[in-house]
Design a protein around this motif. Sequence first.
Motif, PDB file in Angstrom:
ATOM      1  N   ILE A  63       0.867  -1.179   0.000  1.00  0.00           N
ATOM      2  CA  ILE A  63       0.000   0.000   0.000  1.00  0.00           C
ATOM      3  C   ILE A  63       0.900   1.224   0.000  1.00  0.00           C
ATOM      4  O   ILE A  63       1.844   1.312   0.789  1.00  0.00           O
ATOM      5  N   ALA A  86      -1.961  -3.019   7.948  1.00  0.00           N
ATOM      6  CA  ALA A  86      -1.540  -3.675   6.706  1.00  0.00           C
ATOM      7  C   ALA A  86      -0.936  -5.044   7.002  1.00  0.00           C
ATOM      8  O   ALA A  86      -1.259  -6.032   6.334  1.00  0.00           O
ATOM      9  N   LEU A  91      -0.020  -7.379   4.153  1.00  0.00           N
ATOM     10  CA  LEU A  91       0.367  -6.301   3.253  1.00  0.00           C
ATOM     11  C   LEU A  91       1.500  -5.501   3.886  1.00  0.00           C
ATOM     12  O   LEU A  91       1.724  -5.575   5.093  1.00  0.00           O
ATOM     13  N   ILE A  93       3.629  -1.445   3.819  1.00  0.00           N
ATOM     14  CA  ILE A  93       3.448  -0.028   3.528  1.00  0.00           C
ATOM     15  C   ILE A  93       4.689   0.520   2.841  1.00  0.00           C
ATOM     16  O   ILE A  93       5.816   0.317   3.296  1.00  0.00           O
ATOM     17  N   VAL A 303      -6.486   2.153   6.352  1.00  0.00           N
ATOM     18  CA  VAL A 303      -6.223   0.864   5.698  1.00  0.00           C
ATOM     19  C   VAL A 303      -7.507   0.049   5.617  1.00  0.00           C
ATOM     20  O   VAL A 303      -7.799  -0.576   4.583  1.00  0.00           O
TER      21      VAL A 303
END
Length: 334
Positions: A63, A86, A91, A93, A303
Motif C-alpha cells: 500500500i 496492513a 500487506l 506499507i 487501511v
Amino acid sequence: MTISVKDVAALAQVSVGTVSNVLNRPDKVAPATVERVQAAIDELGFVRNDAARQLRAGRSRSIGLVVLDVRNPFFTDVARGAERAAAANDLSILLGNSDDDPARESGYLDLFEQQRVHGVLITPVDDVSARLEGLRARGIPAVLVDRPSDGSDFSSVSVDDVSGGYLAVSHLIDTGRRRIAFVGGPAAVRQVADRLEGARRAVAEHPDASLEVVETTALTVLEGRAAGGRLRDRAPGSRPDAVFAANDLLAVGVLQALVMLGSVAVPDDIAIIGYDDIDFSAAAVVPLSSIRQPSELIGRRAVELLLAEVENAAEREQVVFQPELVVRDSTRPR
C-alpha cells in the motif's frame, strides 16, 4: 549471477511449470518431486521474486502512503497505525514524504502506479481528485488521510479540526486569557485553516477576547521559534497572554523562544497550547497542553477503508474523529 526458475528446473530435471507449482501450489506436486525441487533451490541459492510475481498477477501486496512531512511525529504515528493494519492483512506499507511539495507528491503517485500497489493512502498537498480518479480507473483505490473528502467521491479519515481549534481557544479563555495569538501556517493548508476557524468561533463568543494571527511558512519547530521570538521581543504590555499553535512542533518552538531563549514565564506570562499531542509535548521543559488526535487509529482506519473498497469498488465512507483536550502545565490557570 541471478538464478532463475529455469536454472532450478534444469538441475531438478523437471519443467518450469513444476517448479512454479512447488513454489505456489506444493499440494499439487508429488512429495518426492517437491523434495527434489527444494534441494535444487537450496543448492543454487534461488530466491523467488515476489514483486515480479505480484505484478504479473496485476496487483502488489503493498500500500502506498504519502504524508506531508515525515519529520512530524504525528505522521509517523499515522504510518505506524497503517503499518500494523496492513501487516494484519499480509500487506506492507511503502512510505512517501511529499514535504508539502506537489511535484514530489506527483512523483510518488507515479511510482505507486508503476508498482501497481494495492491502493494509496494520501494526505494531499493540494486537490488531487483528478489524479486519484485516474488511479482508480486503473484499479488502484485511494483514501484521503487527515483530510476530509469534500464530497462522497473518496473515502477519508480525518479529525474535526474546527472543533479542535474551538476546544483549544475555549480552554485558554476558561483559564482567564483574553489576548490570544494563533501561530500557524501556511494558511492554504486545510488543517491550519480549519483550526483557525475554530479559534475564531471561540473568540466570537467572548466580546472581551481578541485573536491575533501570527502566520508561519511551515509547521516546524524552527518556524515556531521564530514566531515566538517575535512575540518575546515585544514590549510586555503588547504581548498576547496566550498562544494557540497550529501543531505541537510550532508550540515547542514558541516555548523554546519564550523560556529557553528569553525570560518570559510559561504559563504565568503567556500560556501555550498545541495540536496533535505528540510525545514531545508531555516531555517539554514545560509540559504542553495539546489537542489530541488519534493518530495511530487514523492510519489503521484508513487501511480498513481501503481494503473495503478493494473488496467492493462502490464502497465509500467518510470517517471523522472528534479531538480531545489534554491539559498540562503550559495552560495552568492563573
